[in-house]
Design an enzyme around this catalytic site. Structure first.
Site, PDB file in Angstrom:
ATOM      1  CG  HIS A   1       7.131   2.967  -1.845  1.00  0.00           C
ATOM      2  ND1 HIS A   1       7.832   2.048  -1.115  1.00  0.00           N
ATOM      3  CD2 HIS A   1       7.844   4.103  -1.811  1.00  0.00           C
ATOM      4  CE1 HIS A   1       8.918   2.617  -0.653  1.00  0.00           C
ATOM      5  NE2 HIS A   1       8.955   3.852  -1.060  1.00  0.00           N
TER       6      HIS A   1
ATOM      7  NE  ARG B   1      -0.715   0.438  -4.179  1.00  0.00           N
ATOM      8  CZ  ARG B   1      -0.890   0.469  -5.505  1.00  0.00           C
ATOM      9  NH1 ARG B   1      -1.418   1.530  -6.072  1.00  0.00           N
ATOM     10  NH2 ARG B   1      -0.520  -0.555  -6.244  1.00  0.00           N
TER      11      ARG B   1
ATOM     12  NE  ARG C   1      -3.241  -2.554  -0.452  1.00  0.00           N
ATOM     13  CZ  ARG C   1      -2.275  -2.570  -1.362  1.00  0.00           C
ATOM     14  NH1 ARG C   1      -2.247  -3.517  -2.272  1.00  0.00           N
ATOM     15  NH2 ARG C   1      -1.368  -1.627  -1.372  1.00  0.00           N
TER      16      ARG C   1
ATOM     17  CD  GLU D   1      -1.597  -8.605  -3.300  1.00  0.00           C
ATOM     18  OE1 GLU D   1      -0.987  -7.590  -3.627  1.00  0.00           O
ATOM     19  OE2 GLU D   1      -1.904  -8.860  -2.115  1.00  0.00           O
TER      20      GLU D   1
ATOM     21  CG  ASN E   1       1.620  -4.125  -9.138  1.00  0.00           C
ATOM     22  OD1 ASN E   1       1.408  -4.179 -10.342  1.00  0.00           O
ATOM     23  ND2 ASN E   1       1.266  -3.107  -8.396  1.00  0.00           N
ATOM     24  CG  ASP E   2       2.666  -8.142  -4.274  1.00  0.00           C
ATOM     25  OD1 ASP E   2       3.908  -8.191  -4.262  1.00  0.00           O
ATOM     26  OD2 ASP E   2       2.017  -7.324  -3.612  1.00  0.00           O
TER      27      ASP E   2
ATOM     28  NE  ARG F   1       5.829  -4.840  -5.998  1.00  0.00           N
ATOM     29  CZ  ARG F   1       4.606  -4.569  -5.551  1.00  0.00           C
ATOM     30  NH1 ARG F   1       3.844  -5.536  -5.073  1.00  0.00           N
ATOM     31  NH2 ARG F   1       4.117  -3.361  -5.596  1.00  0.00           N
TER      32      ARG F   1
ATOM     33  CB  CYS G   1      -6.485  -2.997  -8.092  1.00  0.00           C
ATOM     34  SG  CYS G   1      -5.897  -4.199  -6.900  1.00  0.00           S
TER      35      CYS G   1
HETATM   36  C1  PEP Z   1      -0.435  -5.481  -6.486  1.00  0.00           C
HETATM   37  O1  PEP Z   1       0.319  -6.239  -5.872  1.00  0.00           O
HETATM   38  O2  PEP Z   1      -0.702  -5.607  -7.697  1.00  0.00           O
HETATM   39  C2  PEP Z   1      -1.045  -4.341  -5.807  1.00  0.00           C
HETATM   40  C3  PEP Z   1      -1.966  -3.590  -6.388  1.00  0.00           C
HETATM   41  O3  PEP Z   1      -0.585  -4.059  -4.560  1.00  0.00           O
HETATM   42  P1  PEP Z   1       0.775  -3.254  -4.278  1.00  0.00           P
HETATM   43  O4  PEP Z   1       1.372  -2.846  -5.579  1.00  0.00           O
HETATM   44  O5  PEP Z   1       0.407  -2.109  -3.433  1.00  0.00           O
HETATM   45  O6  PEP Z   1       1.569  -4.316  -3.574  1.00  0.00           O
HETATM   46 MG    MG Z   2       0.403  -6.112  -3.702  1.00  0.00          MG
END
Ligand code: PEP
Ligand code: MG
Length: 575
Positions: free
Chosen positions: A191, A298, A334, A433, A456-457, A467, A504
């Protein structure tokens, strides 16, 4: 002079300033008694500590109020706690009658209140616990004679060096003086990285042991282009870096010319470029003219930056503002994505050994149906102001999707029963994800209106890499052919059903990954503000045919490294 080349430059740029080593104060409780003869002087000292605490809190409150920031209210509440009569009387009694030291008396009195409040059924009252802890820590820190380390009031250009930054730290960050962020924990998708990008603050995250290596006040240069932290540079190097920084900024200013362009490739294929946002601030909304909507709102930032669960009305105001600003353009909201690395100070989460594999995001919302219903009602009410697409994070199965539809229906029924209007066109979609969802994407695509891939996830769960853990960051290979192969399966399934699919996660705004995603058939990519111009430049200066050829070539490569080299060479990407 020392150079540290470690960590990830997650938000590009150059920061020059003094190191502000930021440690969150955590007091230790010790049983200490005072002599009878010292009672009066101790009590007098306690009062001067209270005065200092009052001054500190009031000046934060005042500066937030001047900026028109709503968070001023939090600090007004802190003043009320500081001067609470019951608390003050209890501390006085502990010092005068029990002969506790100031620190022990403050601990005991606050802890007792914290315990009582934690047991109250009312959630709103329970949420005061975080404020009580905050005030208690402030008083104890002053008692120890330690200075205030508050990121909201810096007095010179500073490079923040921290273990990690919480949303409460970043929310009050004094952006006039923050030159760069450096943390021990956190990677490309943490974050802190997301905040740094959205504020366009240079950041290098994941430098192990950096807190010990840099002394508070030392001059430093954060080169978040090369990914290098330079401690105690000489004058000559600082001058060189001033020039480099100017050049970098000039280059960025040139890129801005791409901002108003329509994202259409040279061979006339239209792509949608949308925005990732964390609030409905004027700064975020200033990009409305340059994008095709919001690809990821978010919403958890609204929860994390508050000291209580945002009420239905508070949420409604924020969502309605964003929806109004974007008009007909879709806003993908989301639902609350808490857990994993994201906590709420006022909501006790279960202690888990593997929080990223545990009760996070939609799973947590299923456990707290009231929280989910409040958010859904707020969002649906706001939907009459624009084009709302509701999206749910961490969905792993068809069972999850069924529960989501039930929850949305329940919120609609409750609004119907109160005759509260909402749009009948609200779309319901999922974040992709978890790899299991892609393996059944053909079924998923039939059950939802749209999907967006959270790369990302997805990368975290596909490659089995935490991560945020710098120890294993080299295993987090988001450009690996495996990632693109699995993403292609999702794209194909949704394209076959003619249902919108987008990306995203960070890959959507990444100059290497975005062309591949487009080449694989994705027609909507979402990204932070700071990536929009750069990605539009790539889209408008190439043919889609070229992206497609490159994408199909890399699917047959074997290693991440080869993918990066290939894309850089065929698309001649600049830094
Ligand atoms: C992701 O996981 O790619 C995503 C956009 O959500 P966050 O990074 O907020 O977990
Ligand atoms: Mg995510």
């Amino acid at each position: 002079m020392e150079r540290i080349k470690q960590g990830h430059a997650v938000s590009k740029g150059i920061g020059i300033g003094r190191a502000f080593v930021y440690t969150r104060y955590t007091p230790e409780k010790k049983v200490v008694y005072i002599d009878e003869k010292d009672v009066e002087t101790t009590f007098a000292r306690y009062h001067s500590i209270l005065q200092q605490a009052h001054q500190e809190i009031d000046s934060i409150r005042e500066s937030l109020e001047k900026k028109g920031d709503d968070k001023a209210k939090i600090f007004q509440a802190h003043l009320d706690i500081l001067h609470d009569i019951a608390l003050e009387e209890m501390i006085e009694q502990y010092i005068k009658q029990e002969r506790f030291s100031i620190a022990y008396a403050v601990h005991e009195a606050f802890d007792m209140f914290i315990e009582i409040i934690s047991q109250v059924e009312d959630d709103l009252i329970k949420e005061r616990v975080a404020d009580l802890k905050d005030v208690k820590n402030r008083v104890l820190r002053i008692e120890e004679g330690l200075p205030e380390t508050n990121l909201s009031r810096l007095s010179e250009p500073s490079v923040i060096i921290a273990d990690d930054l919480y949303p409460s730290d970043t929310a009050t960050l004094d952006r006039n003086y923050v030159e760069a962020l450096i943390t021990e924990i956190g990677g490309v998708t943490s974050h802190t990285a997301i905040i740094a990008k959205s504020y366009e603050i240079p950041a290098i995250l994941g430098i192990e042991g950096v807190m010990k290596k840099v002394k508070h006040g030392t001059p430093v240069i954060a080169d978040a282009i090369k990914g290098e932290l330079i401690i105690d540079p000489d004058e000559k190097l600082i001058d060189e870096y001033q020039i480099k920084r100017k050049e970098y900024k000039a280059k960025q200013a040139l890129l801005i010319t791409y901002l108003p362009l329509k994202p259409i490739t040279k061979d006339n294929i239209k792509v949608e470029v949308t925005l990732n946002i964390g609030s409905a601030s004027d700064e975020e909304l200033s990009y409305v003219p340059y994008v095709d909507g919001v690809g990821l709102f978010r919403s958890e930032f609204l929860y994390m930056e508050n000291d209580h669960l945002p009420t239905e009305d508070e949420q409604y105001q924020v969502y309605a503002k964003a929806l109004k600003a974007f008009g007909e353009k879709p806003v993908i909201l989301r639902t609350l994505d808490i857990g994993g690395d994201k906590e709420l100070s006022y909501l006790a989460l279960p202690k888990e050994d593997n929080p990223f594999l545990g009760c996070r995001a939609i799973r947590l919302c299923f456990e707290h149906p009231d929280i989910l219903q409040t958010q859904l009602r707020a969002a649906l009410r706001a939907s009459v102001n624009g084009n709302l697409w509701l999206m749910f994070p961490m969905v792993g199965s068809i069972d999850d999707i069924e529960k989501i539809h039930d929850a949305v229906s329940q919120a609609k029924v409750s609004l119907d029963s109160e005759k509260i209007p909402y749009s009948t066109d609200v779309k319901v979609g999922v974040m992709i994800e978890i790899p299991s969802l892609i393996l059944i994407a053909d079924h998923v695509a039939k059950m939802v209106d749209f999907a967006s891939i959270g790369t990302n996830d997805l990368c975290q769960y596909l490659t089995a890499v935490d991560r945020l853990n710098p120890l294993v960051s080299s295993y987090y290979q988001s450009y690996s052919p495996a990632m693109f192969r699995i993403i292609k399966m999702a794209i194909d399934a949704f394209n076959k059903e003619h249902k919108p699919i987008s990306v995203c996660g960070e890959l959507g705004g990444d100059p290497i990954a975005a062309p591949i995603l487009l080449g694989l058939g994705m027609r909507k990519i979402s990204m932070a503000k700071s990536s929009v111009a750069k990605i539009k430049k790539i889209i408008t200066s190439h043919d889609m045919v070229k992206f497609s050829q490159a994408a199909h070539h890399i699917l047959n490569l074997t290693k991440e490294k080869d993918v990066i080299e290939y894309v850089q060479s065929v698309l001649k990407l600049e830094d």
